[in-house]
Design a protein around this motif. Structure first.
Motif, PDB file in Angstrom:
ATOM      1  N   HIS A  55       0.832  -1.205   0.000  1.00 34.42           N
ATOM      2  CA  HIS A  55       0.000   0.000   0.000  1.00 34.42           C
ATOM      3  C   HIS A  55       0.866   1.255   0.000  1.00 34.42           C
ATOM      4  O   HIS A  55       0.516   2.258  -0.648  1.00 34.42           O
ATOM      5  CB  HIS A  55      -0.924   0.000   1.220  1.00 34.42           C
ATOM      6  N   HIS A  82       2.061   1.846  -3.490  1.00 35.61           N
ATOM      7  CA  HIS A  82       0.949   2.316  -4.312  1.00 35.61           C
ATOM      8  C   HIS A  82       0.741   3.818  -4.109  1.00 35.61           C
ATOM      9  O   HIS A  82       0.553   4.576  -5.062  1.00 35.61           O
ATOM     10  CB  HIS A  82      -0.346   1.580  -3.945  1.00 35.61           C
ATOM     11  N   LYS A  83       0.786   4.239  -2.842  1.00 32.38           N
ATOM     12  CA  LYS A  83       0.507   5.639  -2.519  1.00 32.38           C
ATOM     13  C   LYS A  83       1.615   6.553  -3.034  1.00 32.38           C
ATOM     14  O   LYS A  83       1.334   7.625  -3.593  1.00 32.38           O
ATOM     15  CB  LYS A  83       0.357   5.790  -1.003  1.00 32.38           C
TER      16      LYS A  83
END
Length: 272
Positions: A251, A254-255
């Motif tokens: 995550h 991804h960010k």
């Protein structure tokens, strides 16, 4: 070589400090400026022989290698202002990831490199990430590689891994500092150890682990195997990490990449 810095924010200042402290560049060969000139004058107070100018144009006139240490959306307008003072014998180095070497080459006649530093370079350690433009000659390639070898381990990367490499090298210290602080806070909350003592122990642990890796006594997998005795306390802790960390780092990447592509889109609009 005469070295110029346009922008003396966090990373610009770290590089100036590292160049001087490592004796890679004599202070008298460094010329700097900043939009808030007081920041540049503060550096001059530390290194009296550093030259301070009041504009980027003046720095460009004085320098062979010009480090551009400003925000991504400030680069295109800055290069337009500098253009009359630039030539093909000079080298421009950008330290920001969303602006490509191809975009820089489309605007100025100089030889181009993108070098992404890390806060660890201030300790004359860590990695610096290199990407060269097509116009880059061997002399400047060799010079910059030697220069950064005195304060880091230079590594050349392809454009398609720029963000993830920067996440690891440049953002990594902030990410793992945050995790270590959470580790310390939990120790203080769940036991009778003081915050001061937990911080000291954790900091020394990190330094020692770094030295084990630096000296290649252990790799990351073998380090875990060596500490994690079957049926022991460490193994129980690893089970918790395996169960609760989940895809947190997936995550995270991804960010950071979402933000990176957003920045690239805004930069592309400028260079079009």
């Amino acid at each position: 070589m005469k070295i110029g810095f346009i922008g003396t924010g966090n990373m610009g200042t770290i590089l100036i400090d590292a160049f001087v402290e490592s004796h890679a560049v004599p202070p008298e060969n460094i010329t700097i400026t900043n939009r808030t000139i007081k920041k540049a004058l503060t550096i001059q107070e530390r290194y009296n022989d550093v030259n301070v100018k009041h504009s980027g144009e003046e720095v460009a006139k004085e320098s062979d290698v010009i480090f551009i240490c400003v925000k991504p959306l400030e680069i295109r307008p800055l290069l337009t202002k500098l253009l009359p003072n630039l030539n093909k014998e000079q080298c421009i180095v950008s330290i920001t990831s969303p602006v490509s070497v191809e975009q820089l080459e489309s605007v100025v006649p100089c030889q181009i490199a993108r070098i992404i530093p890390s806060i660890t370079n201030q300790a004359l350690a860590g990695v610096s990430l290199f990407t060269y433009g097509q116009s880059m000659g061997k002399d400047y390639k060799d010079y910059l590689w030697r220069l950064f070898s005195q304060l880091s381990t230079p590594i050349e990367i392809e454009n398609n891994v720029t963000r993830v490499a920067s996440d690891i090298v440049s953002c990594g210290p902030a990410f793992f500092s945050y995790l270590l602080q959470r580790f310390i806070d939990a120790a203080v909350s769940e036991t009778e150890i003081s915050h001061e003592q937990a911080t000291s122990l954790a900091s020394e642990m990190m330094i020692g682990m770094g030295k084990l890796l630096e000296k290649q006594i252990f790799t990351l997998p073998t380090l875990q195997e060596k500490v994690c005795v079957k049926g022991g306390v460490t193994g129980e802790g690893i089970k918790v990490l395996e169960g609760e960390l989940g895809e947190i780092f997936h995550h995270l990447f991804h960010k950071t990449h979402d933000k990176y592509y957003e920045d690239i889109s805004e930069v592309d609009d400028q260079f079009k």
